[in-house]
Write an enzyme that holds these catalytic residues in place. Structure first.
Site, short mmCIF file in Angstrom:
data_model
loop_
_atom_site.label_atom_id
_atom_site.label_comp_id
_atom_site.label_asym_id
_atom_site.label_seq_id
_atom_site.Cartn_x
_atom_site.Cartn_y
_atom_site.Cartn_z
N GLN A 77 0.82 -1.21 0.00
CA GLN A 77 0.00 0.00 0.00
C GLN A 77 0.86 1.27 0.00
O GLN A 77 0.50 2.29 0.59
CB GLN A 77 -0.96 -0.01 1.19
CG GLN A 77 -2.15 -0.92 1.01
CD GLN A 77 -3.01 -0.51 -0.19
OE1 GLN A 77 -3.13 0.67 -0.51
NE2 GLN A 77 -3.61 -1.50 -0.85
N SER A 78 1.96 1.23 -0.71
CA SER A 78 2.87 2.36 -0.77
C SER A 78 2.24 3.58 -1.44
O SER A 78 1.73 3.50 -2.56
CB SER A 78 4.14 1.96 -1.55
OG SER A 78 4.90 3.08 -1.90
N ASN A 79 2.31 4.73 -0.76
CA ASN A 79 1.94 5.99 -1.38
C ASN A 79 2.98 6.44 -2.39
O ASN A 79 2.66 7.04 -3.41
CB ASN A 79 1.78 7.07 -0.31
CG ASN A 79 0.72 6.73 0.71
OD1 ASN A 79 -0.45 6.66 0.39
ND2 ASN A 79 1.13 6.50 1.95
N THR A 81 4.85 4.57 -4.42
CA THR A 81 4.75 3.93 -5.73
C THR A 81 3.54 4.45 -6.50
O THR A 81 3.60 4.62 -7.72
CB THR A 81 4.69 2.40 -5.59
OG1 THR A 81 3.68 2.04 -4.65
CG2 THR A 81 6.03 1.85 -5.12
#
Length: 338
Positions: A77-79, A81
């Protein structure tokens, strides 16, 4: 200090607004005035966020190198990327994203909704990897870049949080300069700036930027990594490098980097009761949403520090809202009843 000598590719709307948090301030006793600088509203590129401000200084370098593929890394759930995918789409470039298993949270839809869903919608090549949390340089990321080369492409490396990139701290030096301009319009200066810290370059840039007017140690980092020694070292190292880049004119010391380690538990990506209370309180009093990985923890830190009297009465505190709300749907089970 000279930030202007670095090329900047505009990806944001301009200066982000500063919003008074009047109801939250009053709820906490009214002795401290809380404000939020809304980095979560900084761009029309897939909800923006703090990485979009950083990427403005990386994009000119990528274009100058003739890169055709942005390659980045983060958790599922990377912001980071998601913002890299948005910038790649905006520029007409390809994008490869390594999404590692950084969070020990199990939900059937965790890798199908939120940030990762948006990255897929924007055309990124999303690669799920089982490796766990680490803020350093990752083999999986290096392997992704090599795969682009072998396919005839020219990758541009963007590490987690942009933080290990040589230019990763510049965006938030600019943040500090922007705040100074806004303070002149407001007619007062903030006594403290509260910011979430994990990979380090956001706080590092702020430390350098606010060191220019003697406020480096008034930047209060709230650790959300649950590996605070590593994060503190990385913030300090990036700040020292960035200070040299912009000719700050004085060295960055250990005392300049303030990192509060009380709010990161139980581990990276997992909220504690204080995190959840802060998220709900801020939402219900201000209509301002925060997430359980990053901003919920820094909001918890700010609220708790007010309650403990750690900000002097009359202080004006600026909360840097870095984004992160697109991840909320991945934690829908936690918030099923609000």
């Amino acid at each position: 200090m000279n930030l202007q000598r670095f090329s900047r590719y505009p990806l944001t709307f301009g200066p982000t607004p500063i919003q008074p948090l009047k109801r939250l301030s009053q709820h906490l006793g009214g002795k401290v005035e809380l404000y939020a600088k809304r980095e979560d509203c900084n761009s029309g590129l897939a909800f923006g966020g703090n990485k979009t401000r950083k990427l403005e200084y990386l994009v000119p370098d990528a274009l100058a190198q003739g890169a055709d593929t942005l390659v980045s890394i983060g958790g599922v759930q990377s912001n980071q990327t998601r913002q890299v995918a948005a910038v790649a789409a905006h520029l007409g470039m390809k994008c490869v994203l390594v999404q590692e298993h950084w969070v020990n949270y199990e939900d059937p839809v965790y890798d199908r909704v939120g940030n990762i869903q948006l990255s897929r919608m924007m055309g990124a090549d999303v690669r799920l990897v089982a490796d766990g949390f680490d803020i350093g340089i990752r083999r999986s990321w290096e392997e992704a870049m090599e795969s682009v080369r072998q396919a005839g492409g020219k990758p541009y490396p963007i590490p987690a949080g942009c933080s290990e990139h040589p230019l990763g701290g510049l965006g938030f030096v600019g943040f500090a300069e922007e705040v100074r301009e806004q303070e002149a319009q407001l007619g007062f200066k903030f006594d403290y700036v509260v910011v979430c810290s994990v990979t380090g370059s956001t706080q590092a840039g702020m430390v350098v930027g606010f060191a220019a007017d003697g406020r480096a140690d008034r930047v209060i980092g709230i650790d959300a990594s649950a590996t605070p020694e590593r994060t503190h070292e990385q913030i300090t190292r990036i700040a020292r490098h960035t200070a040299e880049l912009v000719d700050l004119g004085r060295p960055i010391t250990e005392a300049d980097v303030v990192l509060d380690t009380r709010y990161a538990g139980p581990e990276y990506g997992l909220p504690n009761d204080g995190t959840l209370e802060a998220i709900r309180l801020c939402a219900r009093l201000e209509g301002m949403l925060t997430d359980p990985v990053y901003e919920g923890k820094s909001m918890h830190g700010m609220i708790d520090k007010v309650r403990r009297g750690e900000f002097e009465p009359g202080s004006k505190v600026l909360y840097a809202h870095l984004g992160g709300v697109p991840a909320l749907s991945a934690y829908a089970e936690i918030f099923r009843n609000g």
